[in-house]
Scaffold this motif. Structure first.
Motif, PDB file in Angstrom:
ATOM      1  N   LEU A 158       1.925   3.158  10.171  1.00 56.04           N
ATOM      2  CA  LEU A 158       1.414   3.579   8.869  1.00 56.04           C
ATOM      3  C   LEU A 158       2.211   4.727   8.263  1.00 56.04           C
ATOM      4  O   LEU A 158       2.127   4.958   7.052  1.00 56.04           O
ATOM      5  CB  LEU A 158      -0.052   4.013   9.000  1.00 56.04           C
ATOM      6  CG  LEU A 158      -1.020   2.982   9.576  1.00 56.04           C
ATOM      7  CD1 LEU A 158      -2.425   3.576   9.637  1.00 56.04           C
ATOM      8  CD2 LEU A 158      -1.013   1.700   8.751  1.00 56.04           C
ATOM      9  N   GLU A 159       2.989   5.437   9.081  1.00 50.87           N
ATOM     10  CA  GLU A 159       3.710   6.609   8.564  1.00 50.87           C
ATOM     11  C   GLU A 159       4.640   6.246   7.416  1.00 50.87           C
ATOM     12  O   GLU A 159       4.823   7.041   6.488  1.00 50.87           O
ATOM     13  CB  GLU A 159       4.492   7.273   9.692  1.00 50.87           C
ATOM     14  CG  GLU A 159       3.605   7.933  10.741  1.00 50.87           C
ATOM     15  CD  GLU A 159       4.403   8.421  11.940  1.00 50.87           C
ATOM     16  OE1 GLU A 159       4.315   9.624  12.245  1.00 50.87           O
ATOM     17  OE2 GLU A 159       5.101   7.599  12.551  1.00 50.87           O
ATOM     18  N   ARG A 160       5.201   5.050   7.456  1.00 41.54           N
ATOM     19  CA  ARG A 160       6.120   4.637   6.387  1.00 41.54           C
ATOM     20  C   ARG A 160       5.415   4.476   5.046  1.00 41.54           C
ATOM     21  O   ARG A 160       6.054   4.467   3.988  1.00 41.54           O
ATOM     22  CB  ARG A 160       6.787   3.303   6.773  1.00 41.54           C
ATOM     23  CG  ARG A 160       5.797   2.169   6.908  1.00 41.54           C
ATOM     24  CD  ARG A 160       6.391   0.900   7.479  1.00 41.54           C
ATOM     25  NE  ARG A 160       5.355  -0.095   7.718  1.00 41.54           N
ATOM     26  CZ  ARG A 160       4.882  -0.920   6.792  1.00 41.54           C
ATOM     27  NH1 ARG A 160       5.389  -0.880   5.562  1.00 41.54           N
ATOM     28  NH2 ARG A 160       3.943  -1.793   7.076  1.00 41.54           N
ATOM     29  N   LEU A 161       4.074   4.359   5.073  1.00 42.00           N
ATOM     30  CA  LEU A 161       3.298   4.155   3.844  1.00 42.00           C
ATOM     31  C   LEU A 161       2.807   5.463   3.241  1.00 42.00           C
ATOM     32  O   LEU A 161       2.360   5.477   2.096  1.00 42.00           O
ATOM     33  CB  LEU A 161       2.072   3.282   4.132  1.00 42.00           C
ATOM     34  CG  LEU A 161       2.285   1.972   4.896  1.00 42.00           C
ATOM     35  CD1 LEU A 161       0.938   1.332   5.182  1.00 42.00           C
ATOM     36  CD2 LEU A 161       3.179   1.042   4.094  1.00 42.00           C
ATOM     37  N   ILE A 162       2.887   6.552   4.017  1.00 37.40           N
ATOM     38  CA  ILE A 162       2.210   7.795   3.638  1.00 37.40           C
ATOM     39  C   ILE A 162       3.203   8.786   3.050  1.00 37.40           C
ATOM     40  O   ILE A 162       4.234   9.088   3.655  1.00 37.40           O
ATOM     41  CB  ILE A 162       1.514   8.416   4.865  1.00 37.40           C
ATOM     42  CG1 ILE A 162       0.510   7.430   5.459  1.00 37.40           C
ATOM     43  CG2 ILE A 162       0.809   9.712   4.481  1.00 37.40           C
ATOM     44  CD1 ILE A 162      -0.058   7.859   6.794  1.00 37.40           C
ATOM     45  N   ARG A 163       2.860   9.320   1.899  1.00 42.10           N
ATOM     46  CA  ARG A 163       3.682  10.336   1.246  1.00 42.10           C
ATOM     47  C   ARG A 163       2.963  11.678   1.391  1.00 42.10           C
ATOM     48  O   ARG A 163       2.087  12.040   0.599  1.00 42.10           O
ATOM     49  CB  ARG A 163       3.909   9.973  -0.216  1.00 42.10           C
ATOM     50  CG  ARG A 163       4.692   8.672  -0.379  1.00 42.10           C
ATOM     51  CD  ARG A 163       4.851   8.265  -1.822  1.00 42.10           C
ATOM     52  NE  ARG A 163       5.682   9.212  -2.560  1.00 42.10           N
ATOM     53  CZ  ARG A 163       5.946   9.100  -3.867  1.00 42.10           C
ATOM     54  NH1 ARG A 163       5.437   8.078  -4.555  1.00 42.10           N
ATOM     55  NH2 ARG A 163       6.688   9.999  -4.477  1.00 42.10           N
ATOM     56  N   LEU A 164       3.326  12.388   2.467  1.00 41.16           N
ATOM     57  CA  LEU A 164       2.719  13.683   2.724  1.00 41.16           C
ATOM     58  C   LEU A 164       3.211  14.709   1.710  1.00 41.16           C
ATOM     59  O   LEU A 164       4.330  14.619   1.194  1.00 41.16           O
ATOM     60  CB  LEU A 164       3.056  14.151   4.139  1.00 41.16           C
ATOM     61  CG  LEU A 164       2.512  13.304   5.290  1.00 41.16           C
ATOM     62  CD1 LEU A 164       3.058  13.806   6.616  1.00 41.16           C
ATOM     63  CD2 LEU A 164       0.992  13.307   5.296  1.00 41.16           C
ATOM     64  N   GLY A 165       2.367  15.707   1.442  1.00 42.73           N
ATOM     65  CA  GLY A 165       2.757  16.741   0.497  1.00 42.73           C
ATOM     66  C   GLY A 165       2.859  16.247  -0.920  1.00 42.73           C
ATOM     67  O   GLY A 165       3.587  16.829  -1.732  1.00 42.73           O
ATOM     68  N   HIS A 166       2.132  15.193  -1.238  1.00 39.71           N
ATOM     69  CA  HIS A 166       2.136  14.629  -2.592  1.00 39.71           C
ATOM     70  C   HIS A 166       0.692  14.546  -3.093  1.00 39.71           C
ATOM     71  O   HIS A 166      -0.123  13.812  -2.532  1.00 39.71           O
ATOM     72  CB  HIS A 166       2.774  13.241  -2.623  1.00 39.71           C
ATOM     73  CG  HIS A 166       4.260  13.260  -2.507  1.00 39.71           C
ATOM     74  ND1 HIS A 166       4.907  13.540  -1.312  1.00 39.71           N
ATOM     75  CD2 HIS A 166       5.244  13.044  -3.434  1.00 39.71           C
ATOM     76  CE1 HIS A 166       6.219  13.485  -1.508  1.00 39.71           C
ATOM     77  NE2 HIS A 166       6.448  13.194  -2.779  1.00 39.71           N
ATOM     78  N   VAL A 221       0.828  -1.204   0.000  1.00 46.04           N
ATOM     79  CA  VAL A 221       0.000   0.000   0.000  1.00 46.04           C
ATOM     80  C   VAL A 221       0.864   1.258   0.000  1.00 46.04           C
ATOM     81  O   VAL A 221       1.873   1.329   0.714  1.00 46.04           O
ATOM     82  CB  VAL A 221      -0.926   0.017   1.243  1.00 46.04           C
ATOM     83  CG1 VAL A 221      -1.681   1.335   1.341  1.00 46.04           C
ATOM     84  CG2 VAL A 221      -1.895  -1.164   1.200  1.00 46.04           C
ATOM     85  N   THR A 222       0.443   2.259  -0.785  1.00 41.06           N
ATOM     86  CA  THR A 222       1.030   3.598  -0.730  1.00 41.06           C
ATOM     87  C   THR A 222      -0.103   4.598  -0.595  1.00 41.06           C
ATOM     88  O   THR A 222      -1.092   4.527  -1.335  1.00 41.06           O
ATOM     89  CB  THR A 222       1.834   3.923  -1.997  1.00 41.06           C
ATOM     90  OG1 THR A 222       2.846   2.926  -2.190  1.00 41.06           O
ATOM     91  CG2 THR A 222       2.493   5.294  -1.876  1.00 41.06           C
ATOM     92  N   VAL A 223       0.037   5.527   0.354  1.00 46.10           N
ATOM     93  CA  VAL A 223      -0.986   6.542   0.597  1.00 46.10           C
ATOM     94  C   VAL A 223      -0.441   7.894   0.155  1.00 46.10           C
ATOM     95  O   VAL A 223       0.653   8.292   0.567  1.00 46.10           O
ATOM     96  CB  VAL A 223      -1.378   6.603   2.090  1.00 46.10           C
ATOM     97  CG1 VAL A 223      -2.477   7.638   2.314  1.00 46.10           C
ATOM     98  CG2 VAL A 223      -1.824   5.231   2.584  1.00 46.10           C
ATOM     99  N   PHE A 224      -1.222   8.595  -0.660  1.00 48.07           N
ATOM    100  CA  PHE A 224      -0.830   9.930  -1.126  1.00 48.07           C
ATOM    101  C   PHE A 224      -1.715  10.977  -0.453  1.00 48.07           C
ATOM    102  O   PHE A 224      -2.946  10.878  -0.479  1.00 48.07           O
ATOM    103  CB  PHE A 224      -0.962  10.030  -2.651  1.00 48.07           C
ATOM    104  CG  PHE A 224      -0.059   9.100  -3.394  1.00 48.07           C
ATOM    105  CD1 PHE A 224       1.288   9.407  -3.557  1.00 48.07           C
ATOM    106  CD2 PHE A 224      -0.535   7.901  -3.912  1.00 48.07           C
ATOM    107  CE1 PHE A 224       2.131   8.538  -4.237  1.00 48.07           C
ATOM    108  CE2 PHE A 224       0.296   7.027  -4.595  1.00 48.07           C
ATOM    109  CZ  PHE A 224       1.641   7.346  -4.756  1.00 48.07           C
ATOM    110  N   GLU A 225      -1.076  11.964   0.139  1.00 38.84           N
ATOM    111  CA  GLU A 225      -1.796  13.018   0.842  1.00 38.84           C
ATOM    112  C   GLU A 225      -1.206  14.365   0.451  1.00 38.84           C
ATOM    113  O   GLU A 225       0.000  14.592   0.614  1.00 38.84           O
ATOM    114  CB  GLU A 225      -1.684  12.822   2.357  1.00 38.84           C
ATOM    115  CG  GLU A 225      -2.208  13.958   3.207  1.00 38.84           C
ATOM    116  CD  GLU A 225      -3.649  14.307   2.905  1.00 38.84           C
ATOM    117  OE1 GLU A 225      -3.887  15.457   2.485  1.00 38.84           O
ATOM    118  OE2 GLU A 225      -4.526  13.445   3.089  1.00 38.84           O
ATOM    119  N   SER A 226      -2.037  15.257  -0.068  1.00 35.38           N
ATOM    120  CA  SER A 226      -1.534  16.548  -0.530  1.00 35.38           C
ATOM    121  C   SER A 226      -1.178  17.481   0.625  1.00 35.38           C
ATOM    122  O   SER A 226      -0.309  18.349   0.474  1.00 35.38           O
ATOM    123  CB  SER A 226      -2.570  17.225  -1.435  1.00 35.38           C
ATOM    124  OG  SER A 226      -3.790  17.427  -0.740  1.00 35.38           O
TER     125      SER A 226
END
Length: 507
Positions: free
Chosen positions: A90-98, A26-31
């Motif tokens: 879960l932090e390792r899965l989340i790409r903040l600012g993307h 899983v990869t999570v994208f968060e703007s």
């Protein structure tokens, strides 16, 4: 199997947690620059709190801290979600600012291509995934009306913004503030800004019923609106069980209870005195959203601190004598350094290709989703959090479990024609029930627990009858649904489950 999740709010976080437990990549994208979705520090307006109490606004396996107040602040909710992400690694899965700029599906190859933009640098890159989960929420894109005269208003020093973009109380000090709307966010921000502003005006096109936090100052509203009894009081096109009695032969009991609650609410909120009695019976409180009354709002209206213009809209923005002003539809002109719009949200998926978007909705742009999760005509795509619920974390967890069952092939779906008929019938009923306030087909309130039932029953992991019986008179406890996840593990098989990594939350 690789899965992209768009959004690191409530829905995205619990979906990522469950999918990784069952072995998915899983990869999570968060703007946004932080975890939280609508609770991000970039979207928190002054005065924002939860509508639910902390005991019902929580994940099944992660209670809110004991020291939190009954109705946590937006900052506290964001901290809770951050701790949840740390606790379950879960932090390792989340790409903040993307931000996901576009998502295209190659149906022949069975792959999604996502174009990702890094907010800080503007750099873009493309990456591929087997499945895409939309968890950006139905409250991600605020709607701000296009008022005539905006350029003139801004040139005179005025500001027009969504409530979620007015983040600093200090920006209202000594200013004339106009808040547009009458929902919970409008009343919350008006009450908060009135503490420091020179004047606070609320422009309310429609006045709706609201529920006090404690009825008669004693009974916590959770015992009234967060139970199965509450859901049974209102008409459903497929009514069942005791609810069928309450809306049928026992309707006199139902009407008596609703009328009594409405009468107490009317007195307690001094609605007659301030001229804000809504039209129609109290049961219209669930027409499209259940609003929790803002503490001290009506008292400030009574005392002249907040000025409510009922049944009005902004007709135009102007400059007068070098100052920004607003003109209302009745001709009233008010000074306005800032117009704060709590005017709802757009329900759409802007990063999807146009033809894919059209396949998700009917001709009027309403989402057609089976169980509020599965599109009828776009493969390898799921939605989590696309049902406006009184139990948002619990509803999201139920949808995430459904997705896990689907992807692990432990779900016996009805035939496509049956799914389509169900989704379209539910949409037609939703539009009629809400008088058109159906949030593009995403409004399931007040039938939040029923929606959870339908989702978990279909995958065979619902809580037992004793738990459901208790929920008739007591607020639903999300902690009881931890057993549903355990049932799902047993059903799919322990061999496929990777246990989550637990960490002690940092404070």
């Amino acid at each position: 199997m690789t899965i992209a999740i768009v959004g690191a709010g409530i829905s995205g976080l619990c979906t990522a947690k469950l999918l990784t437990e069952f072995g998915f990549d899983v990869t999570v994208f968060e703007s946004a620059p932080d975890i939280g979705g609508v609770w991000s520090r970039t979207r928190r307006y002054p005065g924002v709190t939860t509508q639910n109490n902390k005991g019902t606004y929580r994940f099944s396996d992660f209670p809110m801290p004991d020291e939190y107040p009954e109705w946590p602040t937006g900052k506290q909710v964001q901290a809770y979600l951050h701790d949840y992400a740390r606790r379950f690694d879960l932090e390792r899965l989340i790409r903040l600012g993307h931000a996901v700029e576009s998502a295209d599906l190659d149906e022949t190859a069975g792959r999604w291509t996502l174009r990702i933009r890094e907010i800080g640098t503007g750099a873009t890159a493309e990456t591929e995934f087997d499945h895409l989960i939309v968890a950006n929420g139905i409250f991600c894109d605020p709607f701000v009306p296009e008022y005539p005269g905006l350029d003139e208003f801004v040139a005179a020093g005025g500001r027009v913004c969504a409530a979620s973009d007015f983040n600093e109380l200090s920006d209202a000090v000594g200013k004339d503030i106009v808040v547009v709307g009458y929902g919970k966010s409008a009343c919350d921000i008006a009450e908060a800004l009135s503490e420091v502003s020179r004047s606070t005006t609320v422009v309310a096109r429609e006045v709706t019923w609201k529920m006090p936090r404690r009825l008669a100052g004693v009974l916590n509203y959770k015992y009234l609106l967060l139970t199965r009894l509450n859901e049974g009081l209102f008409e459903h096109h497929q009514q069942r069980g005791f609810g069928r009695f309450l809306t049928g032969p026992g309707r006199f009991l139902r009407d008596g209870l609703l009328n009594a609650v409405g009468a107490v609410t009317r007195r307690q909120l001094i609605l007659d005195r301030v001229g804000l009695v809504p039209p129609g019976p109290f049961e219209r409180i669930v027409r499209h959203a259940v609003g929790l009354a803002t503490e001290n709002f009506y008292e400030k209206v009574r005392d002249g601190i907040i000025d409510v213009h009922r049944g009005q809209v902004i007709a135009g923005l102007h400059e007068k004598d070098g100052r920004p002003t607003v003109e209302l539809s009745d001709g009233t002109v008010r000074a306005a350094d800032a117009v704060v719009c709590a005017t709802g949200f757009r329900q759409h998926v802007p990063f999807l290709r146009g033809d894919l978007q059209r396949r998700l909705t009917d001709e009027d742009g309403n989402f057609e989703l089976y169980r509020q999760i599965l599109p009828l005509d776009v493969p390898r795509l799921f939605f989590v959090g696309y049902g406006s619920s009184l139990f948002s974390p619990l509803s999201a967890e139920a949808a995430a479990m459904w997705v896990v069952s689907y992807l692990t092939e432990h779900l016996d779906l009805p035939p496509e024609a049956e799914r389509s008929a169900f989704a379209r019938e539910r949409l037609r009923w939703m539009i009629d029930r809400t008088e058109g306030k159906h949030a593009r087909g995403t409004n399931i309130i007040p039938f939040s627990l029923r929606q959870v039932d339908e989702v978990l029953d279909e995958i065979g992991v619902n809580v037992g009858p004793l738990v459901r019986f208790r929920q008739w008179l007591l607020p639903a406890d999300p902690g009881a649904y931890r057993a549903s996840t355990e049932k799902l593990r047993r059903r799919i098989g322990e061999a496929s489950v990777r246990r989550p990594v637990h960490r002690t939350p940092a404070r």
